[in-house]
Motif scaffolding. Structure first.
Motif, short mmCIF file in Angstrom:
data_model
loop_
_atom_site.label_atom_id
_atom_site.label_comp_id
_atom_site.label_asym_id
_atom_site.label_seq_id
_atom_site.Cartn_x
_atom_site.Cartn_y
_atom_site.Cartn_z
N THR A 1 0.83 -1.19 0.00
CA THR A 1 0.00 0.00 0.00
C THR A 1 0.87 1.24 0.00
O THR A 1 1.85 1.30 0.75
N VAL B 1 -8.52 12.89 -1.12
CA VAL B 1 -8.01 12.01 -0.07
C VAL B 1 -9.05 11.74 1.02
O VAL B 1 -8.83 10.88 1.88
N GLU C 1 -10.19 5.95 -2.30
CA GLU C 1 -8.87 6.38 -2.76
C GLU C 1 -7.79 6.11 -1.71
O GLU C 1 -6.69 5.66 -2.04
N ALA C 2 -8.12 6.36 -0.44
CA ALA C 2 -7.12 6.21 0.61
C ALA C 2 -6.69 4.76 0.80
O ALA C 2 -5.56 4.50 1.21
N LYS D 1 -6.59 2.42 -1.57
CA LYS D 1 -6.04 1.77 -2.76
C LYS D 1 -4.62 1.29 -2.49
O LYS D 1 -3.81 2.01 -1.90
N ASN E 1 -0.80 3.77 -6.35
CA ASN E 1 -1.00 5.16 -6.70
C ASN E 1 -1.64 5.25 -8.09
O ASN E 1 -1.19 4.59 -9.02
N ASP E 2 -2.67 6.05 -8.18
CA ASP E 2 -3.28 6.29 -9.49
C ASP E 2 -2.37 7.25 -10.26
O ASP E 2 -2.21 8.41 -9.87
N ILE F 1 -0.62 8.71 -3.01
CA ILE F 1 -2.06 9.00 -3.09
C ILE F 1 -2.26 10.42 -3.64
O ILE F 1 -2.07 10.65 -4.83
N GLY G 1 3.63 7.15 4.75
CA GLY G 1 2.22 7.34 5.04
C GLY G 1 1.98 7.40 6.54
O GLY G 1 2.50 6.59 7.30
N ASN H 1 -3.27 8.68 2.93
CA ASN H 1 -4.12 9.87 2.82
C ASN H 1 -3.50 11.05 3.56
O ASN H 1 -3.87 12.21 3.32
#
Length: 772
Positions: free
Chosen positions: A18, A149, A154-155, A157, A160-161, A189, A214, A223
């Motif tokens: 992650t 965020v 999203e948080a 996932k 990373n997109d 993120i 993170g 996030n």
């Protein structure tokens, strides 16, 4: 690049990948680096000869874009071109850059009215008030919330997109001058860090390493947290950049969580190992704190504490109101809120919030204008200095900054106290505004209090070391105080004279409190890890008030860095000189041995001497008739030589002894007791100018060998290998002429021996006349 963190506890495999999480093993960050030759080390030791002074500008920008569409349209305008600054809402002096023309610059009302998500929101005809373009050597951009965020999807996932990052990267590259090169990129993120170098700077950037930490959900999801980058400039100066987004919220627990987030970034962020110019791994360089200059920026989320947010909003809008003309929605909103003071709502005795607000306004002498039609007081009176003018922006900011949580935490040493500092804050709080507004603070139902959430801090190696020395001195003084108390200082029952005798006030610790707000001059002669003297100067630190596409105002700082950098041409010249010197020194240190063969007198008249390159010639050899030759090994070099014969290689997988069985070697001295482990045979050390003699005896007495020699299946030729430790090998040919013998022959061959004896026969056969 994968995320990099540090912790004593590693989560399970489901969350290990992650973004912002922990690495699977500590070793996955250690690259395999080959060892360097002594040449690289020697060149590195002379680095002072090929470094020259360099001076560049570094622009650091930060912006929380709130995942709003169209924000990327503004990035080039404020970050590269220096546009979107309001002179009237900033105390900075722009004399060196020039000022805007009031007749040409678009007013705030028109600017807000034409705002679009498809083009920049900065005012038209804005010339840009701070340096930009190709004046900047390094552009460092930190963005927050390039995606939403607050979304759990999203948080959580595990990746990373990349799409938002690619979109922002393209916008930045379209705005930068031609030739700028991306040297670092890292995303976590919604956090995004980009570093671009000018054409003249990019070739000097090395040892780039990026990582993510993170600190959000469950303490490690991305996030919230930071993306960091380390690079070495000019092979001499280490720079670290930290783009963060810390915990939000106004409660006390949120403040403590922000401090915790910051501590986690410092302790867990880890870079790739750093190698010096000699290819040696350095003991430091992998952690934040090992660098020469560090820059920490982003949405730190520290708020104004102990002040009613609604009152702060209204106080600041007294200044932002003057940015507008007579019309426009924002102007009407601000005027309407300020007009409420002349017609306050009925006081509710049970409303404790209203009571606290009235008390605060009374104690701090906040007075609002009675109506929107009242002429605005000039921000800067012609007769009063801004710092003395109660109506000036500077006075307002000075009244608010003591309530800033970040400054309070630094002052009480709870966060950012180890050398971090900040330029003067001469601009309005950067958060929170109505999107699309120049100066309308949050008009939503929450009416969030304005705060300087977005910040840019910096620190030098000198700053950090000074703090550490001060802390050590204080700890030592505290320990002495405790020892004094243990001796009974202040106790009448104890002999005070004896106790005071052990206390030396001259060595007591410094009692001055740490004050991050104190004026600190830019350091002179910051000694870097490489031993050079660098300097840094903060030129500008300001917000871009007239950028409208987010609820945060973007913020940037420009630093001038003077440093010593490697000049590649000078380095190449030094490299050549060092290579020649090393080659000469190596030759002088290499053992040199001259081989001389001394021939013995014998009955066949052979005598004289010859160089060992011609080999050792034993002449004619008979059965069981030994012949001797002497070889002299003279040390003609300047260092001791360790010599000895080594195994001869027959094939790739087979070796024989140092000499053939028909040859015996004897040195005229005893061998060394201690010899190199690589030499399995006896060796002898010969001092410079000295020599050792080797007696070689050729003796053929083995009947099987005699038979093979008689029949032409063998010969008396070989090559000995003389090994010189740390020098070159000598190959010494050995040869002799075999005189055929009647020994080793059969009776059948002997009866056929021609007249004249067996030496007249050819290969043991009858001669051409057939005589027997």
């Amino acid at each position: 690049m994968s995320s990099s963190t540090r912790s004593d506890v590693s989560p399970g495999p489901q969350i290990r990948n992650t973004p912002g999480a922990f690495p699977s093993t500590p070793g996955e960050l250690d690259p395999v680096v080959s060892s360097q030759h002594s040449l690289s080390k020697a060149v590195y030791e002379r680095r002072a000869e090929y470094t020259v002074p360099r001076k560049i500008r570094i622009k650091v920008g930060t912006w929380n874009v709130a995942a709003l569409p169209g924000t990327e349209e503004d990035i080039g305008s404020w970050f590269v071109d220096g546009k979107g600054i309001s002179e009237s809402l900033s105390n900075l002096s722009f004399e060196n850059i020039g000022t805007t023309d009031g007749d040409d610059l678009e007013d705030a009302g028109h600017q807000e009215a034409r705002r679009s998500k498809k083009r920049p929101t900065v005012p038209s005809n804005d010339p840009g008030l701070v340096p930009g373009g190709d004046d900047i050597g390094l552009y460092v951009l930190g963005l927050q919330e390039i995606i939403d965020v607050s979304s759990a999807t999203e948080a959580l996932k595990p990746y990373n997109d990349p799409w938002p990052g690619r979109r922002w990267k393209q916008s930045v590259e379209d705005a930068l001058p031609e030739g700028y090169t991306k040297v670092a990129e890292q995303q976590l993120i919604g956090l995004f860090l980009l570093i671009y170098a000018a054409p003249r700077v990019a070739p000097t950037v090395s040892s780039v390493s990026t990582a993510s930490t993170g600190t959000g959900l469950m303490g490690y999801l991305g996030n919230k947290g930071a993306v960091v980058a380390r690079l070495v400039l000019g092979e001499t100066t280490r720079l670290v950049f930290i783009n963060c987004h810390l915990a939000a919220g106004v409660e006390k627990g949120n403040l403590e969580r922000r401090n915790w987030d910051a501590s986690q970034v410092l302790s867990r962020a880890k870079f790739d190992p750093l190698y010096n110019g000699a290819g040696e791994k350095e003991e430091t360089g992998e952690n934040i704190g090992d660098e020469d200059f560090a820059f920490w920026f982003g949405d730190l989320n520290y708020r104004l504490e102990g002040m009613p947010g609604d009152d702060v909003r209204r106080l600041l809008m007294l200044h932002t109101k003057n940015e507008y003309g007579q019309g426009g929605p924002s102007k009407r909103k601000i005027s309407a809120e300020l007009a409420l003071e002349s017609n306050p709502k009925p006081i509710d005795p049970a409303d404790d919030t209203d009571r606290k607000s009235r008390i605060y306004r009374h104690n701090h002498h906040f007075h609002y204008r009675s109506s929107p039609e009242t002429p605005a007081t000039s921000l800067y009176s012609d007769k009063l200095d801004p710092s003395s003018d109660p109506a000036s922006l500077q006075t307002t900011l000075e009244s608010l900054l003591p309530h800033d949580q970040l400054h309070q935490q630094m002052r009480t040493r709870k966060a950012f106290c180890d050398g971090w500092r900040e330029g003067p804050i001469d601009f309005l709080p950067t958060y929170k505004y109505d999107v699309g507004s120049v100066g309308m603070f949050d008009s939503s139902e929450k009416k969030r209090g304005p705060s300087w959430c977005d910040r840019i801090l910096y620190r030098t190696r000198k700053d950090k070391l000074a703090y550490e020395e001060k802390t050590k001195a204080e700890e030592a003084a505290k320990k002495r105080d405790e020892e004094m108390r243990s001796h009974g200082i202040g106790d009448p029952a104890v002999n005070q004279e004896e106790v005071l005798f052990d206390y030396d006030p001259a060595t007591d610790g410094d009692d001055h409190d740490y004050d991050p707000d104190a004026d600190v001059e830019d350091p002179e002669g910051v000694t870097t890890a490489a031993g050079f003297e660098d300097k840094i100067h903060l030129e500008y630190y300001t917000s871009h008030q007239r950028v409208l596409s987010s609820d945060h105002k973007p913020l940037d700082a420009i630093f001038t860095l003077q440093y010593e950098a490697v000049d590649l041409d000078l380095k190449a010249k030094v490299h050549q000189e060092v290579a020649r010197e090393l080659d000469k020194a190596e030759n002088e240190r290499r053992p040199t041995v001259t081989v001389v063969v001394d021939y013995h007198h014998d009955h066949e008249g052979e005598s004289g001497s010859s160089s060992g390159t011609e080999g050792v010639d034993f002449g004619s050899v008979r059965f069981d008739s030994p012949k001797m030759r002497t070889v002299t090994l003279a040390n003609t070099g300047g260092v001791p030589a360790t010599v000895g014969f080594t195994d001869r290689i027959v094939t790739a997988d087979k070796t024989e002894g140092v000499a053939p069985p028909w040859l015996h070697l004897r040195f005229d001295r005893s061998s060394d007791k201690d010899h190199p482990a690589s030499e399995p045979h006896q060796v002898y050390t010969v001092e410079p100018g000295d020599a050792v003699n080797v007696e070689m005896t050729l003796h053929v007495k083995d009947i099987e060998l005699v038979r093979a020699l008689n029949e032409g299946h063998a010969n008396l030729q070989d090559v000995l290998v003389l090994r010189i430790h740390n020098g070159r090998d000598h190959f010494l040919p050995i040869h002799a002429t075999w005189l055929p013998s009647s020994f080793g022959r059969s009776i059948g061959n002997l009866v056929k021996v021609p007249e004249g004896g067996v030496r007249r026969s050819q290969d043991g056969r009858q001669d051409s006349q057939g005589k027997t």
